[in-house]
Design a protein around this motif. Sequence first.
Motif, PDB file in Angstrom:
ATOM      1  N   ARG A  26       0.865  -1.202  -0.085  1.00  0.00           N
ATOM      2  CA  ARG A  26      -0.031  -0.066  -0.170  1.00  0.00           C
ATOM      3  C   ARG A  26       0.903   1.279   0.056  1.00  0.00           C
ATOM      4  O   ARG A  26       1.784   1.330   0.645  1.00  0.00           O
ATOM      5  CB  ARG A  26      -0.929   0.128   1.213  1.00  0.00           C
ATOM      6  N   ARG A  27       0.571   2.283  -0.781  1.00  0.00           N
ATOM      7  CA  ARG A  27       1.267   3.358  -0.920  1.00  0.00           C
ATOM      8  C   ARG A  27       1.274   4.304   0.256  1.00  0.00           C
ATOM      9  O   ARG A  27       0.333   4.307   1.001  1.00  0.00           O
ATOM     10  CB  ARG A  27       0.764   4.001  -2.213  1.00  0.00           C
ATOM     11  N   PHE A  28       2.366   4.652   0.823  1.00  0.00           N
ATOM     12  CA  PHE A  28       2.483   5.741   1.894  1.00  0.00           C
ATOM     13  C   PHE A  28       2.126   7.131   1.520  1.00  0.00           C
ATOM     14  O   PHE A  28       2.465   7.406   0.310  1.00  0.00           O
ATOM     15  CB  PHE A  28       3.804   5.673   2.418  1.00  0.00           C
ATOM     16  N   PHE A  29       1.542   7.884   2.248  1.00  0.00           N
ATOM     17  CA  PHE A  29       1.241   9.014   1.874  1.00  0.00           C
ATOM     18  C   PHE A  29       2.524   9.974   2.126  1.00  0.00           C
ATOM     19  O   PHE A  29       2.912  10.854   1.499  1.00  0.00           O
ATOM     20  CB  PHE A  29       0.247   9.673   2.857  1.00  0.00           C
ATOM     21  N   VAL A  30       3.260   9.682   3.389  1.00  0.00           N
ATOM     22  CA  VAL A  30       4.381  10.237   3.668  1.00  0.00           C
ATOM     23  C   VAL A  30       5.433   9.331   4.077  1.00  0.00           C
ATOM     24  O   VAL A  30       5.032   8.384   5.207  1.00  0.00           O
ATOM     25  CB  VAL A  30       4.328  11.423   4.795  1.00  0.00           C
ATOM     26  N   ASN A  76       6.771   3.045  -4.461  1.00  0.00           N
ATOM     27  CA  ASN A  76       7.147   2.671  -2.935  1.00  0.00           C
ATOM     28  C   ASN A  76       8.043   1.598  -2.857  1.00  0.00           C
ATOM     29  O   ASN A  76       7.575   0.723  -2.005  1.00  0.00           O
ATOM     30  CB  ASN A  76       5.723   2.428  -2.110  1.00  0.00           C
ATOM     31  N   ARG A 100       3.334   7.001   7.113  1.00  0.00           N
ATOM     32  CA  ARG A 100       2.066   6.936   7.366  1.00  0.00           C
ATOM     33  C   ARG A 100       1.409   7.138   6.091  1.00  0.00           C
ATOM     34  O   ARG A 100       1.783   7.654   5.183  1.00  0.00           O
ATOM     35  CB  ARG A 100       1.598   8.524   8.294  1.00  0.00           C
ATOM     36  N   LEU A 101       0.165   6.503   6.371  1.00  0.00           N
ATOM     37  CA  LEU A 101      -0.839   6.320   5.222  1.00  0.00           C
ATOM     38  C   LEU A 101      -1.844   7.692   4.980  1.00  0.00           C
ATOM     39  O   LEU A 101      -1.628   8.526   6.102  1.00  0.00           O
ATOM     40  CB  LEU A 101      -1.809   5.041   5.538  1.00  0.00           C
ATOM     41  N   SER A 102      -2.037   7.567   3.887  1.00  0.00           N
ATOM     42  CA  SER A 102      -3.397   8.854   3.712  1.00  0.00           C
ATOM     43  C   SER A 102      -4.410   8.763   4.965  1.00  0.00           C
ATOM     44  O   SER A 102      -5.155   7.643   5.132  1.00  0.00           O
ATOM     45  CB  SER A 102      -3.825   8.879   2.197  1.00  0.00           C
ATOM     46  N   GLY A 103      -4.714   9.964   5.165  1.00  0.00           N
ATOM     47  CA  GLY A 103      -5.807   9.938   6.269  1.00  0.00           C
ATOM     48  C   GLY A 103      -5.496   9.615   7.792  1.00  0.00           C
ATOM     49  O   GLY A 103      -6.316   9.455   8.635  1.00  0.00           O
ATOM     50  N   SER A 104      -4.322   9.280   7.913  1.00  0.00           N
ATOM     51  CA  SER A 104      -3.730   8.831   9.363  1.00  0.00           C
ATOM     52  C   SER A 104      -2.738   9.998   9.683  1.00  0.00           C
ATOM     53  O   SER A 104      -2.108  10.612   9.033  1.00  0.00           O
ATOM     54  CB  SER A 104      -2.920   7.633   9.197  1.00  0.00           C
TER      55      SER A 104
END
Length: 121
Positions: A26-30, A76, A100-104
């Motif tokens: 799963r792609r990380f947001f950051v 990623n 961190r993941l998107s939305g987290s």
Amino acid sequence: QVQLVESGGGLVQAGGSLRLSCAASRRFFVINVMGWYRQAPGKQRELVANIISGGSTNIADSVKGRFTISRDNAKNTVFLQMNSLKPEDTAVYYCYANGRLSGSLSFFDYWGQGTQVTVSS
């Protein structure tokens, strides 16, 4: 949840090369850092190399000049090119990421299952 999937390990003769890859499910947001650790039986897990978010790299003295770390941000994915392998490089190699993941709002550590690298004399 993110899974880190490693590939590329195996058995190689001293002086040979291997290329390890690690892809996040799963792609990380950051992403703060991605890299590689290794652990031999009965020994502490140690940093081999990593890439910080800004692009700088850290490489252990024991592998400097022989190993190269690189990444593909779009996928990623992180790679470890290992050249001039020595028997002392024998260990289980683990992919690592902190991000961190998107939305987290939280950052977490993530570890791959490990891939065995064995270097024969």
